[in-house]
Design an enzyme around this catalytic site. Structure first.
Site, mmCIF file in Angstrom:
data_model
loop_
_atom_site.group_PDB
_atom_site.id
_atom_site.type_symbol
_atom_site.label_atom_id
_atom_site.label_comp_id
_atom_site.label_asym_id
_atom_site.label_seq_id
_atom_site.Cartn_x
_atom_site.Cartn_y
_atom_site.Cartn_z
ATOM 1 N N GLN A 107 -7.133 2.598 -5.021
ATOM 2 C CA GLN A 107 -8.313 2.952 -4.220
ATOM 3 C C GLN A 107 -9.140 1.697 -3.949
ATOM 4 O O GLN A 107 -10.125 1.754 -3.226
ATOM 5 C CB GLN A 107 -9.176 3.966 -4.989
ATOM 6 C CG GLN A 107 -8.474 5.272 -5.293
ATOM 7 C CD GLN A 107 -9.240 6.077 -6.338
ATOM 8 O OE1 GLN A 107 -10.215 6.745 -6.030
ATOM 9 N NE2 GLN A 107 -8.811 5.990 -7.584
ATOM 10 N N VAL A 109 -10.392 -1.931 -2.614
ATOM 11 C CA VAL A 109 -10.294 -2.657 -1.350
ATOM 12 C C VAL A 109 -10.397 -4.166 -1.589
ATOM 13 O O VAL A 109 -10.493 -4.946 -0.649
ATOM 14 C CB VAL A 109 -11.400 -2.183 -0.361
ATOM 15 C CG1 VAL A 109 -11.212 -0.726 0.016
ATOM 16 C CG2 VAL A 109 -12.812 -2.401 -0.940
ATOM 17 N N ASP A 110 -10.365 -4.580 -2.863
ATOM 18 C CA ASP A 110 -10.636 -5.987 -3.187
ATOM 19 C C ASP A 110 -9.429 -6.911 -3.054
ATOM 20 O O ASP A 110 -9.564 -8.139 -3.126
ATOM 21 C CB ASP A 110 -11.251 -6.108 -4.595
ATOM 22 C CG ASP A 110 -10.379 -5.508 -5.704
ATOM 23 O OD1 ASP A 110 -9.144 -5.486 -5.557
ATOM 24 O OD2 ASP A 110 -10.952 -5.064 -6.734
ATOM 25 N N HIS A 125 -7.494 3.111 0.449
ATOM 26 C CA HIS A 125 -8.844 3.011 1.001
ATOM 27 C C HIS A 125 -9.019 1.756 1.860
ATOM 28 O O HIS A 125 -10.139 1.411 2.232
ATOM 29 C CB HIS A 125 -9.906 3.047 -0.115
ATOM 30 C CG HIS A 125 -10.062 4.420 -0.728
ATOM 31 N ND1 HIS A 125 -10.779 4.643 -1.885
ATOM 32 C CD2 HIS A 125 -9.593 5.631 -0.335
ATOM 33 C CE1 HIS A 125 -10.735 5.947 -2.178
ATOM 34 N NE2 HIS A 125 -10.026 6.553 -1.264
ATOM 35 N N CYS A 133 -9.740 -3.399 15.066
ATOM 36 C CA CYS A 133 -10.464 -3.206 16.326
ATOM 37 C C CYS A 133 -10.358 -1.736 16.738
ATOM 38 O O CYS A 133 -9.267 -1.280 17.081
ATOM 39 C CB CYS A 133 -9.867 -4.105 17.411
ATOM 40 S SG CYS A 133 -10.625 -3.813 19.017
ATOM 41 N N GLY A 193 -8.683 3.312 -14.693
ATOM 42 C CA GLY A 193 -9.993 2.832 -14.239
ATOM 43 C C GLY A 193 -10.533 3.541 -13.015
ATOM 44 O O GLY A 193 -11.156 2.909 -12.162
ATOM 45 N N THR A 194 -10.308 4.851 -12.967
ATOM 46 C CA THR A 194 -10.916 5.608 -11.858
ATOM 47 C C THR A 194 -11.685 6.792 -12.412
ATOM 48 O O THR A 194 -11.245 7.426 -13.375
ATOM 49 C CB THR A 194 -9.868 6.069 -10.818
ATOM 50 O OG1 THR A 194 -10.529 6.902 -9.847
ATOM 51 C CG2 THR A 194 -8.700 6.823 -11.432
ATOM 52 N N SER A 195 -12.828 7.087 -11.769
ATOM 53 C CA SER A 195 -13.632 8.225 -12.218
ATOM 54 C C SER A 195 -12.947 9.538 -11.844
ATOM 55 O O SER A 195 -13.371 10.598 -12.275
ATOM 56 C CB SER A 195 -15.039 8.145 -11.622
ATOM 57 O OG SER A 195 -14.960 8.030 -10.217
HETATM 58 P P1 OAD Z 1 -15.850 4.476 -9.940
HETATM 59 O O1 OAD Z 1 -16.914 3.436 -9.965
HETATM 60 O O2 OAD Z 1 -16.218 5.856 -9.529
HETATM 61 O O3 OAD Z 1 -15.214 4.609 -11.407
HETATM 62 C C1 OAD Z 1 -14.809 3.494 -12.150
HETATM 63 C C2 OAD Z 1 -14.090 4.001 -13.388
HETATM 64 O O4 OAD Z 1 -13.600 2.887 -14.092
HETATM 65 C C3 OAD Z 1 -14.964 4.807 -14.358
HETATM 66 O O5 OAD Z 1 -14.265 5.967 -14.769
HETATM 67 C C4 OAD Z 1 -15.157 3.841 -15.528
HETATM 68 O O6 OAD Z 1 -15.279 4.530 -16.774
HETATM 69 C C5 OAD Z 1 -13.871 3.044 -15.474
HETATM 70 N N1 OAD Z 1 -13.931 1.690 -16.034
HETATM 71 C C6 OAD Z 1 -14.939 0.778 -15.956
HETATM 72 N N2 OAD Z 1 -14.581 -0.370 -16.535
HETATM 73 C C7 OAD Z 1 -13.308 -0.209 -16.990
HETATM 74 C C8 OAD Z 1 -12.373 -1.052 -17.656
HETATM 75 N N3 OAD Z 1 -12.682 -2.316 -17.990
HETATM 76 N N4 OAD Z 1 -11.156 -0.534 -17.962
HETATM 77 C C9 OAD Z 1 -10.831 0.735 -17.627
HETATM 78 N N5 OAD Z 1 -11.667 1.564 -17.002
HETATM 79 C C10 OAD Z 1 -12.887 1.112 -16.673
HETATM 80 O O7 OAD Z 1 -14.638 3.898 -9.073
HETATM 81 P P2 OAD Z 1 -13.415 4.666 -8.387
HETATM 82 O O8 OAD Z 1 -12.934 5.799 -9.199
HETATM 83 O O9 OAD Z 1 -12.441 3.618 -7.989
HETATM 84 O O10 OAD Z 1 -14.148 4.680 -2.085
HETATM 85 O O11 OAD Z 1 -14.105 5.227 -7.077
HETATM 86 C C11 OAD Z 1 -13.314 5.842 -6.116
HETATM 87 C C12 OAD Z 1 -13.817 5.544 -4.745
HETATM 88 O O12 OAD Z 1 -15.211 5.858 -4.659
HETATM 89 C C13 OAD Z 1 -13.759 4.099 -4.346
HETATM 90 O O13 OAD Z 1 -12.472 3.699 -3.893
HETATM 91 C C14 OAD Z 1 -14.751 4.064 -3.216
HETATM 92 C C15 OAD Z 1 -15.860 4.906 -3.800
HETATM 93 O O14 OAD Z 1 -16.613 5.630 -2.901
HETATM 94 C C16 OAD Z 1 -14.377 4.199 -0.865
HETATM 95 O O15 OAD Z 1 -15.138 3.278 -0.675
HETATM 96 C C17 OAD Z 1 -13.634 4.914 0.210
HETATM 97 ZN ZN ZN Z 2 -9.198 -5.157 20.288
#
Ligand code: OAD
Ligand code: ZN
Length: 250
Positions: A107, A109-110, A125, A133, A193-195
């Site tokens: 997910q 974008v980095d 994402h 464009c 590492g995703t919520s």
């Molecule tokens: P979140 O910021 O919602 O969640 C980050 C997760 O990583 C949390 O569950 C933390 O507990 C966990 N975490 C933090 N540090 C960690 C570490 N060192 N090791 C393991 N886990 C760790 O980020 P995402 O779940 O990626 O979408 O969010 C999903 C999407 O929401 C993103 O892609 C973005 C955002 O809106 C778009 O921009 C389309």
């Molecule tokens: Zn163009």
């Protein structure tokens, strides 16, 4: 301060599963890049706490005020440009080398997975390093930093936008279809590492689980998915993933 030990019994159990499995998928979120110094979205200092998402990451915001949206993306590009992949990213790149059937769905974008050397990556994402464009559909990588306040398409002169998915937008249908297919066919999924609350990405973990995969969550905290996981490894992914890989080397 001493580090919390990672449960060795579960670590060994996950290693065993990985040893026995050809098809492995990782679903990553902002947490895997946290140890590289990239802010997550929902933590205490998360990006969506400091900024109002609807003012910056929506098509309406871009229509209203493209300079402001580009200013924010230029700031984020600058922030990420200084960051390096951490041992978690590198361990996943190493896993792809020893398991050619490995797919990474991110997910994020980095761009740090690609920088770490992963190839089979589905950036569902998008990427802050690509510009698109809307007028002619041209899409290309551009690492110029910063981009001009209102960057223009080299093909048609239209206003370029970051190639990322904004709130209220759909994910690329073919990327999404491929992601659900690999989630449905995998033997093991690592949810890292995703919520696990942003859809449709979060559903990929449920898809894997309901299709019979063994699903492992790696996170510093519990998430709404934790109770469904077959194994939960609690701790930073930059520590856990290298430990998992250590036992797997051929
Ligand atoms: P979140 O910021 O919602 O969640 C980050 C997760 O990583 C949390 O569950 C933390 O507990 C966990 N975490 C933090 N540090 C960690 C570490 N060192 N090791 C393991 N886990 C760790 O980020 P995402 O779940 O990626 O979408 O969010 C999903 C999407 O929401 C993103 O892609 C973005 C955002 O809106 C778009 O921009 C389309
Ligand atoms: Zn163009």
């Amino acid at each position: 301060m001493s580090e919390t030990p990672i449960d060795p019994t579960w670590l060994a159990a996950v290693q065993d599963k990985l040893k026995q499995s050809a098809r492995i998928v990782a679903l990553t979120g902002a947490g895997i890049s946290a140890e590289s110094g990239v802010p997550t979205f929902r933590g205490a200092d998360g990006l969506w706490k400091q900024y109002r998402a609807e003012e910056l990451a929506t098509p309406q915001a871009f229509d209203r005020n493209p300079d402001l949206v580009w200013e924010w993306y230029n700031w984020r590009r600058g922030l990420v440009a200084e960051k390096k992949p951490n041992p978690g990213h590198l361990a996943l790149a190493a896993l792809e080398k020893i398991r050619p059937g490995f797919t990474l769905i991110t997910q994020n974008v980095d761009g740090l997975h690609l920088l770490a050397g992963s190839h089979n990556v589905l950036e569902i994402h998008g990427s802050i390093w690509r510009v698109r464009c809307p007028a002619c559909g041209d899409c290309s990588e551009d690492r110029t930093n910063p981009l001009p306040p209102l960057p223009l398409c080299p093909k048609c002169g239209g206003l370029l936008r970051p190639d990322v998915v904004w709130f209220g937008e759909s994910l690329d249908p073919s990327l999404l279809e491929t992601s659900f297919q690999v989630a449905a066919l995998t033997e093991v999924m690592l949810v890292i590492g995703t919520s696990a609350i942003v859809q449709p990405a979060a559903s990929l973990a449920w898809q894997a689980k309901s299709s019979g995969a063994w699903v492992v969550e790696i996170n510093i905290d519990r998430t709404p998915f934790s109770s469904q996981a077959d194994a939960v490894l609690t701790g930073p992914s930059g520590r856990i993933l290298p430990l998992l890989l250590d036992g797997l080397a051929p």
